[in-house]
Design a protein around this motif. Structure first.
Motif, PDB file in Angstrom:
ATOM      1  N   ASP A   1       0.814  -1.203   0.000  1.00  0.00           N
ATOM      2  CA  ASP A   1       0.000   0.000   0.000  1.00  0.00           C
ATOM      3  C   ASP A   1       0.851   1.258   0.000  1.00  0.00           C
ATOM      4  O   ASP A   1       0.510   2.262  -0.615  1.00  0.00           O
TER       5      ASP A   1
ATOM      6  N   LYS B   1       2.062   1.869  -3.410  1.00  0.00           N
ATOM      7  CA  LYS B   1       0.945   2.301  -4.246  1.00  0.00           C
ATOM      8  C   LYS B   1       0.642   3.774  -4.012  1.00  0.00           C
ATOM      9  O   LYS B   1       0.436   4.554  -4.942  1.00  0.00           O
TER      10      LYS B   1
ATOM     11  N   GLU C   1     -16.025  -7.156  -5.775  1.00  0.00           N
ATOM     12  CA  GLU C   1     -15.406  -5.968  -6.317  1.00  0.00           C
ATOM     13  C   GLU C   1     -14.271  -5.456  -5.436  1.00  0.00           C
ATOM     14  O   GLU C   1     -13.204  -5.098  -5.922  1.00  0.00           O
ATOM     15  N   GLU C   2     -14.515  -5.406  -4.115  1.00  0.00           N
ATOM     16  CA  GLU C   2     -13.472  -4.947  -3.202  1.00  0.00           C
ATOM     17  C   GLU C   2     -12.272  -5.884  -3.223  1.00  0.00           C
ATOM     18  O   GLU C   2     -11.115  -5.440  -3.235  1.00  0.00           O
ATOM     19  N   GLU C   3     -12.559  -7.186  -3.245  1.00  0.00           N
ATOM     20  CA  GLU C   3     -11.478  -8.175  -3.297  1.00  0.00           C
ATOM     21  C   GLU C   3     -10.723  -8.075  -4.611  1.00  0.00           C
ATOM     22  O   GLU C   3      -9.498  -8.219  -4.649  1.00  0.00           O
ATOM     23  N   LYS C   4     -11.410  -7.804  -5.714  1.00  0.00           N
ATOM     24  CA  LYS C   4     -10.742  -7.667  -7.008  1.00  0.00           C
ATOM     25  C   LYS C   4      -9.798  -6.475  -7.010  1.00  0.00           C
ATOM     26  O   LYS C   4      -8.695  -6.553  -7.555  1.00  0.00           O
ATOM     27  N   ARG C   5     -10.220  -5.360  -6.411  1.00  0.00           N
ATOM     28  CA  ARG C   5      -9.348  -4.191  -6.347  1.00  0.00           C
ATOM     29  C   ARG C   5      -8.095  -4.496  -5.533  1.00  0.00           C
ATOM     30  O   ARG C   5      -6.989  -4.110  -5.910  1.00  0.00           O
ATOM     31  N   ARG C   6      -8.295  -5.190  -4.419  1.00  0.00           N
ATOM     32  CA  ARG C   6      -7.141  -5.536  -3.590  1.00  0.00           C
ATOM     33  C   ARG C   6      -6.199  -6.478  -4.332  1.00  0.00           C
ATOM     34  O   ARG C   6      -4.970  -6.305  -4.302  1.00  0.00           O
TER      35      ARG C   6
ATOM     36  N   ALA D   1      -5.903  -6.762  -7.573  1.00  0.00           N
ATOM     37  CA  ALA D   1      -5.277  -6.037  -8.681  1.00  0.00           C
ATOM     38  C   ALA D   1      -4.079  -5.226  -8.194  1.00  0.00           C
ATOM     39  O   ALA D   1      -3.030  -5.179  -8.846  1.00  0.00           O
ATOM     40  N   GLU D   2      -4.235  -4.565  -7.036  1.00  0.00           N
ATOM     41  CA  GLU D   2      -3.128  -3.800  -6.472  1.00  0.00           C
ATOM     42  C   GLU D   2      -1.977  -4.711  -6.074  1.00  0.00           C
ATOM     43  O   GLU D   2      -0.801  -4.404  -6.313  1.00  0.00           O
TER      44      GLU D   2
END
Length: 244
Positions: free
Chosen positions: A5, A8, A169-174, A176-177
């Protein structure tokens, strides 16, 4: 030690007009391109010298030489041309160096690399690159993985979860990061390994350049001596006319 993080945020929260930070992969990429540019220049120089040498060798008069001079002339010219060709081969190896990927750091590859029977030059160069990667592990991948095999495994698992379609969606963003951070670390490792393996080839080329240059000069010297024998002194004929 920075986290995923943190990195990022460091990339995203930047003032307007500010340039992004230079990554390790970019720095190694610039250094790698410098090595290849130097090798490319040397390869061009070898080709020019070889062409000039081939054009300048006086081969037309070799047929009239005696065997005691013809053989050394042929050997000298052959040594000079072979040395230039060998130097060009070493320079070409720098340009054609195989690209290193994260797949080269799997447990199977590393086990094979450190076997006692792996004594090749390629193996030695790869070991040197691996040692440099481990020395700089905190800058390259230590913030996302505990080891190179672990980095490869985490990247594979993260990508599999990301494309499985089961994450929200939240898990996908995490994911992806996390995948982006892992891929950045993988690029840094690959660039570092490619640089140091290419550096090993470049250093080997410089050593080769030292002794092959001597062979070129020696071969040309032998050829020049053998192809230009001293002219024989012909007795001067003197005619005397005596008038009575």
């Amino acid at each position: 030690m920075s986290t995923v993080d943190d990195r990022k945020k460091g990339c995203c929260n930047m003032p307007d007009g500010a340039e992004p930070p230079v990554t390790a992969s970019a720095e190694y990429g610039v250094a790698l391109e410098s090595l290849r540019s130097a090798a490319k220049w040397l390869l061009t120089a070898f080709a020019v010298v070889a062409g000039a040498l081939a054009a300048g060798l006086q081969l037309t008069g070799l047929g009239g030489l005696e065997a005691c001079r013809l053989i050394p002339a042929a050997i000298g010219a052959g040594i000079a041309l072979w040395s230039l060709g060998y130097m060009a081969t070493k320079a070409s190896a720098v340009l054609a160096q195989e690209w290193v990927t994260l797949g080269n750091f799997s447990n199977e590859e590393l086990t094979s690399l450190f076997r006692d029977d792996q004594k090749s030059e390629k193996s030695q160069r790869f070991r040197t690159a691996l040692e440099r990667i481990e020395d700089d592990r905190n800058e390259l991948y230590g913030h996302v993985a505990s080891s190179l095999p672990n980095l490869r495994q985490k990247l594979r698992e993260t990508n599999e979860k990301l494309i499985s379609g089961q994450a929200g969606e939240e898990e996908k963003r995490r994911l992806a990061e996390e995948s982006a951070a892992l891929r950045e670390a993988a690029r840094d490792v690959a660039q570092c390994a490619s640089y140091f393996t290419t550096l090993g080839l470049f250093q080997d080329m410089r050593k080769t350049l030292a002794w092959t240059s001597f062979l070129v000069v020696a071969g040309l010297g032998v050829f020049a001596w053998a192809a230009n024998p001293p002219k024989e002194d012909k007795p001067l004929q003197v005619q005397v006319n005596v008038k009575r």
